[in-house]
Design a protein around this motif. Structure first.
Motif, mmCIF file in Angstrom:
data_model
loop_
_atom_site.group_PDB
_atom_site.id
_atom_site.type_symbol
_atom_site.label_atom_id
_atom_site.label_comp_id
_atom_site.label_asym_id
_atom_site.label_seq_id
_atom_site.Cartn_x
_atom_site.Cartn_y
_atom_site.Cartn_z
ATOM 1 N N GLY A 159 0.813 -1.215 0.000
ATOM 2 C CA GLY A 159 0.000 0.000 0.000
ATOM 3 C C GLY A 159 0.844 1.262 0.000
ATOM 4 O O GLY A 159 0.546 2.227 -0.692
ATOM 5 N N GLY A 160 1.908 1.238 0.788
ATOM 6 C CA GLY A 160 2.802 2.397 0.829
ATOM 7 C C GLY A 160 3.516 2.615 -0.486
ATOM 8 O O GLY A 160 3.694 3.744 -0.937
ATOM 9 N N GLY A 161 3.938 1.519 -1.115
ATOM 10 C CA GLY A 161 4.592 1.636 -2.422
ATOM 11 C C GLY A 161 3.673 2.235 -3.467
ATOM 12 O O GLY A 161 4.054 3.147 -4.210
ATOM 13 N N VAL A 162 2.437 1.750 -3.510
ATOM 14 C CA VAL A 162 1.458 2.308 -4.442
ATOM 15 C C VAL A 162 1.148 3.750 -4.052
ATOM 16 O O VAL A 162 1.003 4.619 -4.916
ATOM 17 N N GLY A 163 1.094 4.022 -2.749
ATOM 18 C CA GLY A 163 0.830 5.389 -2.287
ATOM 19 C C GLY A 163 1.911 6.368 -2.706
ATOM 20 O O GLY A 163 1.617 7.492 -3.126
ATOM 21 N N SER A 216 1.528 9.478 -5.182
ATOM 22 C CA SER A 216 1.842 10.855 -4.811
ATOM 23 C C SER A 216 2.597 11.580 -5.924
ATOM 24 O O SER A 216 2.558 12.802 -6.004
ATOM 25 N N PHE A 217 3.269 10.825 -6.778
ATOM 26 C CA PHE A 217 3.910 11.440 -7.942
ATOM 27 C C PHE A 217 2.930 11.588 -9.102
ATOM 28 O O PHE A 217 3.042 12.513 -9.901
ATOM 29 N N ALA A 218 1.962 10.672 -9.179
ATOM 30 C CA ALA A 218 0.984 10.727 -10.263
ATOM 31 C C ALA A 218 0.017 11.894 -10.094
ATOM 32 O O ALA A 218 -0.374 12.522 -11.080
ATOM 33 N N VAL A 219 -0.371 12.196 -8.851
ATOM 34 C CA VAL A 219 -1.340 13.272 -8.614
ATOM 35 C C VAL A 219 -0.834 14.613 -9.155
ATOM 36 O O VAL A 219 -1.530 15.259 -9.949
ATOM 37 N N PRO A 220 0.369 15.073 -8.781
ATOM 38 C CA PRO A 220 0.802 16.370 -9.315
ATOM 39 C C PRO A 220 1.047 16.353 -10.825
ATOM 40 O O PRO A 220 0.860 17.373 -11.495
ATOM 41 N N VAL A 256 -7.973 4.448 -8.899
ATOM 42 C CA VAL A 256 -7.114 3.435 -9.521
ATOM 43 C C VAL A 256 -6.236 2.743 -8.473
ATOM 44 O O VAL A 256 -6.121 1.516 -8.451
ATOM 45 N N SER A 257 -5.646 3.536 -7.588
ATOM 46 C CA SER A 257 -4.764 2.933 -6.579
ATOM 47 C C SER A 257 -5.548 2.098 -5.573
ATOM 48 O O SER A 257 -5.037 1.097 -5.066
ATOM 49 N N THR A 258 -6.799 2.458 -5.290
ATOM 50 C CA THR A 258 -7.615 1.671 -4.365
ATOM 51 C C THR A 258 -7.933 0.303 -4.952
ATOM 52 O O THR A 258 -7.851 -0.720 -4.256
ATOM 53 N N LEU A 259 -8.277 0.260 -6.225
ATOM 54 C CA LEU A 259 -8.540 -1.028 -6.874
ATOM 55 C C LEU A 259 -7.299 -1.912 -6.837
ATOM 56 O O LEU A 259 -7.368 -3.102 -6.495
ATOM 57 N N LEU A 260 -6.158 -1.337 -7.175
ATOM 58 C CA LEU A 260 -4.905 -2.086 -7.173
ATOM 59 C C LEU A 260 -4.545 -2.547 -5.759
ATOM 60 O O LEU A 260 -4.220 -3.722 -5.536
ATOM 61 N N SER A 309 0.783 30.502 -1.495
ATOM 62 C CA SER A 309 1.838 30.354 -2.504
ATOM 63 C C SER A 309 2.599 29.033 -2.377
ATOM 64 O O SER A 309 3.659 28.878 -2.961
ATOM 65 N N ALA A 310 2.041 28.073 -1.642
ATOM 66 C CA ALA A 310 2.714 26.776 -1.458
ATOM 67 C C ALA A 310 2.916 26.101 -2.816
ATOM 68 O O ALA A 310 2.001 26.025 -3.625
ATOM 69 N N GLY A 311 4.111 25.616 -3.029
ATOM 70 C CA GLY A 311 4.438 24.958 -4.284
ATOM 71 C C GLY A 311 4.384 23.449 -4.164
ATOM 72 O O GLY A 311 4.001 22.896 -3.123
ATOM 73 N N PRO A 312 4.782 22.760 -5.235
ATOM 74 C CA PRO A 312 4.742 21.292 -5.254
ATOM 75 C C PRO A 312 5.497 20.608 -4.105
ATOM 76 O O PRO A 312 4.985 19.624 -3.566
ATOM 77 N N PRO A 313 6.688 21.097 -3.680
ATOM 78 C CA PRO A 313 7.336 20.399 -2.559
ATOM 79 C C PRO A 313 6.499 20.436 -1.272
ATOM 80 O O PRO A 313 6.388 19.423 -0.578
ATOM 81 N N ALA A 314 5.891 21.573 -0.968
ATOM 82 C CA ALA A 314 5.042 21.669 0.222
ATOM 83 C C ALA A 314 3.792 20.805 0.058
ATOM 84 O O ALA A 314 3.371 20.126 0.999
ATOM 85 N N GLU A 315 3.190 20.833 -1.127
ATOM 86 C CA GLU A 315 2.023 19.982 -1.385
ATOM 87 C C GLU A 315 2.381 18.508 -1.193
ATOM 88 O O GLU A 315 1.619 17.751 -0.592
ATOM 89 N N GLN A 316 3.534 18.130 -1.717
ATOM 90 C CA GLN A 316 3.983 16.740 -1.612
ATOM 91 C C GLN A 316 4.164 16.334 -0.153
ATOM 92 O O GLN A 316 3.751 15.258 0.259
#
Length: 166
Positions: free
Chosen positions: A30-34, A38-42, A60-64, A112-119
């Motif tokens: 689950g963590g690996g898919v998670g 987390s890279f697929a979302v952005p 998609v990740s829930t089904l997998l 103004s939070a960017g991708p690193p903060a979102e991640q």
């Protein structure tokens, strides 16, 4: 079925891995898919609203993950059925809401939070939601069924027949 005189019945239980083993498996699968999610979302969020990309990746990740959890994490020896998929979807919905709310709050607090903060916020919320999902999946969704008595004269599936059918 009543046992024959002098014969005893054995109890067939669906014993899965212990809590520590299943938690390690949960984190790996689950963590690996998670983490991949987390890279697929952005990446998807470049072409659509963040909430929509999060919803697509969550589905998609829930089904997998439900399939991985049935086969690997909780070692059910089979894929997930419809019941497990629906119940897992309920816990995934809660995780989706947690990650979405966390990122929304981030943008309220720091517009103004960017991708690193979102991640960072997304992964933190995913980790907390994942711990909750583990408990729900282990204690409710993939919990063992009550044991049933098996008569000694009942046909047993041999390992070779089970492997041949797979």
């Amino acid at each position: 079925m009543k046992p024959l005189p002098g014969k005893r019945c054995e109890v067939a239980a669906s014993a899965g891995p212990g809590p520590v083993t299943s938690f390690v498996r949960f984190v790996l699968s689950g963590g690996g898919v998670g983490v991949l999610s987390s890279f697929a979302v952005p990446l998807l969020a470049v072409t659509m609203p963040w909430a929509v990309s999060n919803a697509i990746v969550t589905i998609v990740s829930t089904l997998l993950c439900t399939e991985l959890h049935a086969r690997f994490t909780f070692a059910k020896g089979r894929g997930a059925g419809w019941r497990e998929h629906w119940q897992s979807a309920g816990s995934a919905t809660a995780a989706f809401l947690a990650t979405g709310i966390a990122v929304h709050v981030l943008h309220l607090v720091q517009p103004s939070a960017g991708p690193p903060a979102e991640q960072l916020v997304y992964l933190g919320a995913s980790g907390l939601a994942g711990a909750g999902r583990f408990l729900v999946l282990r204690l409710y969704v993939f919990a063992g069924r009550p044991a049933r008595a098996v008569h000694p004269s009942a046909p047993q599936a041999s390992a070779s027949r089970v492997l041949a059918a797979a």
